[in-house]
Design a protein around this motif. Structure first.
Motif, short mmCIF file in Angstrom:
data_model
loop_
_atom_site.label_atom_id
_atom_site.label_comp_id
_atom_site.label_asym_id
_atom_site.label_seq_id
_atom_site.Cartn_x
_atom_site.Cartn_y
_atom_site.Cartn_z
N LEU A 1 11.92 3.71 -8.80
CA LEU A 1 12.02 2.73 -7.73
C LEU A 1 12.81 3.30 -6.55
O LEU A 1 12.43 3.13 -5.39
N PHE A 2 13.90 4.00 -6.88
CA PHE A 2 14.72 4.61 -5.83
C PHE A 2 13.91 5.65 -5.05
O PHE A 2 13.93 5.68 -3.82
N ALA A 3 13.20 6.52 -5.77
CA ALA A 3 12.42 7.58 -5.13
C ALA A 3 11.30 6.99 -4.27
O ALA A 3 11.03 7.49 -3.16
N ALA A 4 10.66 5.94 -4.76
CA ALA A 4 9.61 5.28 -3.97
C ALA A 4 10.20 4.70 -2.69
O ALA A 4 9.59 4.78 -1.61
N PHE A 5 11.41 4.14 -2.80
CA PHE A 5 12.08 3.59 -1.62
C PHE A 5 12.40 4.70 -0.61
O PHE A 5 12.28 4.50 0.60
N VAL A 6 12.79 5.88 -1.10
CA VAL A 6 13.08 7.01 -0.22
C VAL A 6 11.83 7.39 0.57
O VAL A 6 11.87 7.59 1.79
N ILE A 7 10.69 7.49 -0.12
CA ILE A 7 9.45 7.90 0.53
C ILE A 7 8.98 6.85 1.54
O ILE A 7 8.67 7.16 2.69
N VAL A 8 8.95 5.59 1.11
CA VAL A 8 8.51 4.51 2.00
C VAL A 8 9.50 4.33 3.15
O VAL A 8 9.09 4.13 4.31
N GLY A 9 10.79 4.41 2.84
CA GLY A 9 11.80 4.26 3.88
C GLY A 9 11.71 5.37 4.92
O GLY A 9 11.84 5.12 6.13
N ALA A 10 11.47 6.60 4.47
CA ALA A 10 11.35 7.72 5.40
C ALA A 10 10.15 7.53 6.32
O ALA A 10 10.22 7.78 7.53
N GLY A 11 9.03 7.09 5.74
CA GLY A 11 7.83 6.86 6.55
C GLY A 11 8.06 5.83 7.64
O GLY A 11 7.71 6.04 8.80
N ASN A 12 8.68 4.73 7.28
CA ASN A 12 8.89 3.65 8.25
C ASN A 12 10.01 3.97 9.23
O ASN A 12 9.98 3.52 10.38
N ALA A 13 11.00 4.76 8.81
CA ALA A 13 12.07 5.15 9.72
C ALA A 13 11.54 6.06 10.83
O ALA A 13 11.89 5.89 12.01
N VAL A 14 10.68 7.02 10.48
CA VAL A 14 10.07 7.88 11.49
C VAL A 14 9.16 7.04 12.39
O VAL A 14 9.10 7.24 13.61
N ALA B 1 0.83 -1.21 0.00
CA ALA B 1 0.00 0.00 0.00
C ALA B 1 0.86 1.25 0.00
O ALA B 1 0.57 2.23 -0.71
N GLU B 2 1.94 1.25 0.77
CA GLU B 2 2.83 2.41 0.83
C GLU B 2 3.50 2.67 -0.51
O GLU B 2 3.60 3.82 -0.96
N PHE B 3 3.96 1.62 -1.17
CA PHE B 3 4.59 1.81 -2.48
C PHE B 3 3.58 2.27 -3.52
O PHE B 3 3.92 3.04 -4.43
N ALA B 4 2.33 1.82 -3.41
CA ALA B 4 1.29 2.27 -4.34
C ALA B 4 1.04 3.77 -4.16
O ALA B 4 0.92 4.52 -5.15
N VAL B 5 0.97 4.23 -2.91
CA VAL B 5 0.77 5.66 -2.63
C VAL B 5 1.96 6.47 -3.13
O VAL B 5 1.81 7.52 -3.77
N ALA B 6 3.16 5.97 -2.83
CA ALA B 6 4.38 6.68 -3.27
C ALA B 6 4.44 6.77 -4.79
O ALA B 6 4.80 7.81 -5.35
N GLY B 7 4.08 5.69 -5.47
CA GLY B 7 4.09 5.69 -6.93
C GLY B 7 3.13 6.70 -7.51
O GLY B 7 3.43 7.36 -8.52
N LEU C 1 26.60 17.94 -10.22
CA LEU C 1 27.06 16.57 -10.42
C LEU C 1 25.89 15.64 -10.11
O LEU C 1 25.29 15.73 -9.03
N TYR C 2 25.58 14.77 -11.05
CA TYR C 2 24.42 13.89 -10.86
C TYR C 2 24.65 12.53 -11.51
O TYR C 2 25.54 12.37 -12.36
N VAL C 3 23.84 11.58 -11.08
CA VAL C 3 23.87 10.23 -11.65
C VAL C 3 22.59 10.03 -12.44
O VAL C 3 21.50 10.05 -11.86
N PRO C 4 22.67 9.85 -13.77
CA PRO C 4 21.45 9.62 -14.55
C PRO C 4 20.91 8.21 -14.27
O PRO C 4 21.57 7.22 -14.57
N MET C 5 19.74 8.12 -13.70
CA MET C 5 19.21 6.82 -13.30
C MET C 5 18.13 6.28 -14.24
O MET C 5 17.82 5.09 -14.22
N GLY C 6 17.54 7.16 -15.03
CA GLY C 6 16.50 6.70 -15.93
C GLY C 6 15.30 6.15 -15.17
O GLY C 6 14.97 6.62 -14.08
N PRO C 7 14.65 5.11 -15.70
CA PRO C 7 13.46 4.55 -15.05
C PRO C 7 13.73 4.02 -13.64
O PRO C 7 12.82 3.96 -12.82
N ALA C 8 14.98 3.63 -13.36
CA ALA C 8 15.31 3.12 -12.02
C ALA C 8 15.10 4.18 -10.94
O ALA C 8 14.96 3.84 -9.76
N TYR C 9 15.07 5.44 -11.37
CA TYR C 9 14.89 6.51 -10.38
C TYR C 9 13.55 6.38 -9.67
O TYR C 9 13.44 6.70 -8.48
#
Length: 354
Positions: free
Chosen positions: A172-185, A136-142, A162-170
């Protein structure tokens, strides 16, 4: 809403202040604070009556926590309500950032509410299954990412442009940041006031960063990525600070109410989506380093215990470890607040050390 009215009606004089993001950030903070303080007492009484036994307290935890039995949970509803009202009043409702952040705040808040409700009705520590909750969290983040992501580069702090071009993988990374932040708090929210103040500190830090990223002149001067209209997120951060301060009034030791997953998931997810929106995901890891430490302590504890049968910490998350070492709850909380302030200053320093 008021900003849109100001634009349509061409407010002049003192009313013209509504057009300024700095003014609306302060107004959003004060509005959320006042609403939270007003609804707090009746809201807490309502929760106490409806929940009866309140939030379940772990019998294997610190013995000092047993005195907290009967304290109601789901206080995060106060935060979400005051936050949402303040935002609808002061933010530019035509901004995609408003709706992306509201999707995460309300979505994660709903997931947390269902989890809290299951715990209270069963009077058990187990709420929603971890799998359902994460899906559910990943669905909301997406959903939120579909609204705000236009640039799939990961920008690195310290270095200019300076940046790293991630393309579509970004995504998944961004969703992980949002879900990870929610669960870390969520993991940090284990002592009275422990999670609330670090969230307020992080929100204040990102209010500054969002304002600077939204200004092309400041962004160019500092060598950070310019995100058009991102300054609106400083208003969102202001509302988070106000709602958090109002809740802290009632959550200060001894707490009259607990935040619960309703509030911790919502606030953590909000910090995550704000960081993603302004391309400061790594800086969130610095500013929110306390949350990262709490989450890592749980991961390490579980990983090592399953493989060796031994514990790295006396108890996880790590704030309980210090309690087991003999630190008083207030000592742990205040020292962790100090750590949060230091980390916020380090995060802000990355803007200029380039």
């Amino acid at each position: 809403m008021l900003y849109v009215l100001a634009q349509w009606l061409h407010f002049e004089g003192i009313a013209n202040l509504i057009r300024y993001q700095s003014f609306r950030s302060g107004a959003a903070l004060m509005t959320a604070l006042v609403i939270g303080l007003i609804i707090g007492p009746r809201f807490i009484n309502m929760l106490r009556v409806r929940q009866g036994k309140g939030q379940p307290i772990r019998a294997d935890g610190p013995q000092s926590h047993l005195a907290k039995r009967g304290t109601p949970t789901m206080g995060g509803l106060m935060i979400v309500i005051s936050l949402a009202i303040s935002l609808l009043l002061w933010m530019d409702l035509t901004s995609k950032f408003v709706w992306a952040c509201l999707v995460v705040t309300l979505g994660f808040g709903l997931i947390g509410f269902l989890d809290d409700y299951a715990k209270v009705t069963k009077y058990a520590h187990a709420g929603l299954s971890a799998r359902i909750r994460l899906l559910a969290e990943f669905a909301v983040a997406g959903t939120a990412l579909a609204l705000v992501v236009t640039d799939t580069n990961l920008y690195l702090p310290i270095f200019s442009n300076l940046y790293v071009p991630m393309g579509p993988a970004y995504y998944l990374f961004a969703a992980f940041v949002i879900v990870g932040a929610g669960n870390a708090v969520n993991l940090t929210d284990g002592l009275d006031g422990l999670a609330t103040m670090p969230v307020i500190i992080a929100a204040g830090t990102f209010a500054i960063i969002a304002y600077l990223a939204g200004r092309v002149d400041y962004a160019h001067y500092l060598g950070i990525q310019h995100v058009p209209r991102a300054g609106e997120l400083s208003i969102f951060c202001g509302a988070v600070m106000g709602a958090g301060l109002a809740f802290l009034w009632f959550n200060a030791p001894p707490a009259a109410v607990f935040m619960g997953d309703t509030g911790s998931l919502a606030l953590g997810g909000t910090l995550g989506v704000i960081a993603v929106s302004i391309h400061h995901e790594i800086v969130l890891g610095i500013v929110g380093g306390l949350f990262v430490m709490e989450a890592v302590s749980v991961i390490v504890q579980v990983f090592v215990y399953k493989r060796t049968g031994k514990r790295v910490f006396r108890m996880a998350p790590i704030h309980h470890h210090f309690e087991q070492l003999g630190w008083k709850e207030s000592t742990v909380v205040i020292r962790f607040w100090i750590v949060s302030i230091v980390l916020a200053l380090i995060g802000l320093a990355t803007l200029k050390v380039r």
